[in-house]
Design a protein around this motif. Structure first.
Motif, short mmCIF file in Angstrom:
data_model
loop_
_atom_site.label_atom_id
_atom_site.label_comp_id
_atom_site.label_asym_id
_atom_site.label_seq_id
_atom_site.Cartn_x
_atom_site.Cartn_y
_atom_site.Cartn_z
N ARG A 116 23.63 -19.03 -6.31
CA ARG A 116 22.81 -18.91 -7.61
C ARG A 116 21.41 -19.12 -7.34
O ARG A 116 20.48 -18.32 -7.98
N GLU A 117 21.16 -20.10 -6.73
CA GLU A 117 19.79 -20.26 -6.22
C GLU A 117 18.88 -19.19 -5.35
O GLU A 117 17.88 -18.83 -5.65
N HIS A 177 12.45 -9.46 -7.49
CA HIS A 177 12.89 -8.52 -8.33
C HIS A 177 11.88 -7.19 -7.85
O HIS A 177 10.81 -7.36 -8.35
N ARG A 212 19.71 -16.08 -5.69
CA ARG A 212 19.56 -15.09 -6.69
C ARG A 212 18.43 -15.40 -7.46
O ARG A 212 17.63 -14.34 -7.69
N ARG A 213 18.01 -16.45 -7.66
CA ARG A 213 17.10 -16.98 -8.56
C ARG A 213 15.48 -16.71 -7.63
O ARG A 213 14.66 -16.19 -8.21
N ASN A 214 15.70 -16.84 -6.46
CA ASN A 214 14.41 -16.66 -5.36
C ASN A 214 14.19 -15.45 -4.92
O ASN A 214 13.43 -15.17 -4.35
N GLN A 215 15.32 -14.77 -5.31
CA GLN A 215 15.23 -13.12 -4.85
C GLN A 215 13.91 -12.40 -5.61
O GLN A 215 13.74 -12.62 -6.97
#
Length: 177
Positions: A62-63, A70, A65-68
């Protein structure tokens, strides 16, 4: 009797033990026996709390994905016979998008007889690419696609770097004024 290379709950090497013994050790420690490397010879198993392991790996995912970053592709549309002032305005938009860390898809729309002169669109796209060369690079060369000619320009800076720079500039402005 099948054996496994056993790793303890704190990552310490226990050694190669029979599976029955490994299961017994897991039961005594009130932990789960999890096979972590099934293709190894002998397979590697670890004593751990599987529920806790699943929860932590889900939180890491989850972390991540958040730091990915966009990737956003902004689009600018032009015509081959564009007025110099209009060109400067559109170029300003491209500059703003690239400074923000976004990719820019530049589309030149041809109408009627303009389709017989694709070199006009190609020259315009080259000019735009040269004008913004300090902020971005041509990611995909200009190519004709029916009535349109398309080129993608990618930013030199990543989105996170651009955001950090923008926030630093705002903080400096607040401190001064």
């Amino acid at each position: 009797m099948p054996e496994v290379r056993l790793v303890g709950p704190n990552g310490e090497q226990v050694g190669i033990v029979p599976i029955v013994k490994a299961l017994e050790l897991a039961r005594e420690a009130d932990l789960d026996l999890v096979e972590v490397a099934p293709t190894a010879r002998p397979p590697v198993a670890k004593l751990m709390d599987y529920g806790k392991f699943k929860y932590e790996s889900a939180m890491k995912a989850r972390e991540a994905r958040r730091n990915q970053a966009h990737t956003v592709i902004k689009e600018i549309k032009l015509r081959p016979k564009i007025d110099p002032h209009d060109y400067e305005t559109k170029k300003g938009h491209v500059v703003r998008f690239l400074k923000g860390g976004d990719k820019v898809k530049v589309t030149i729309m041809f109408r009627g007889r303009e389709q017989s002169r694709p070199e006009l669109g190609f020259r315009l796209l080259q000019r735009l690419a040269d004008d913004v060369a300090d902020l971005g690079f041509v990611e995909s060369r200009p190519k004709q696609d029916g009535r349109n000619m398309i080129m993608v320009i990618g930013p030199h800076k990543k989105k996170a770097e651009a955001r950090a720079e923008r926030n630093a500039a705002r903080a400096r402005a607040r401190a001064e004024g």
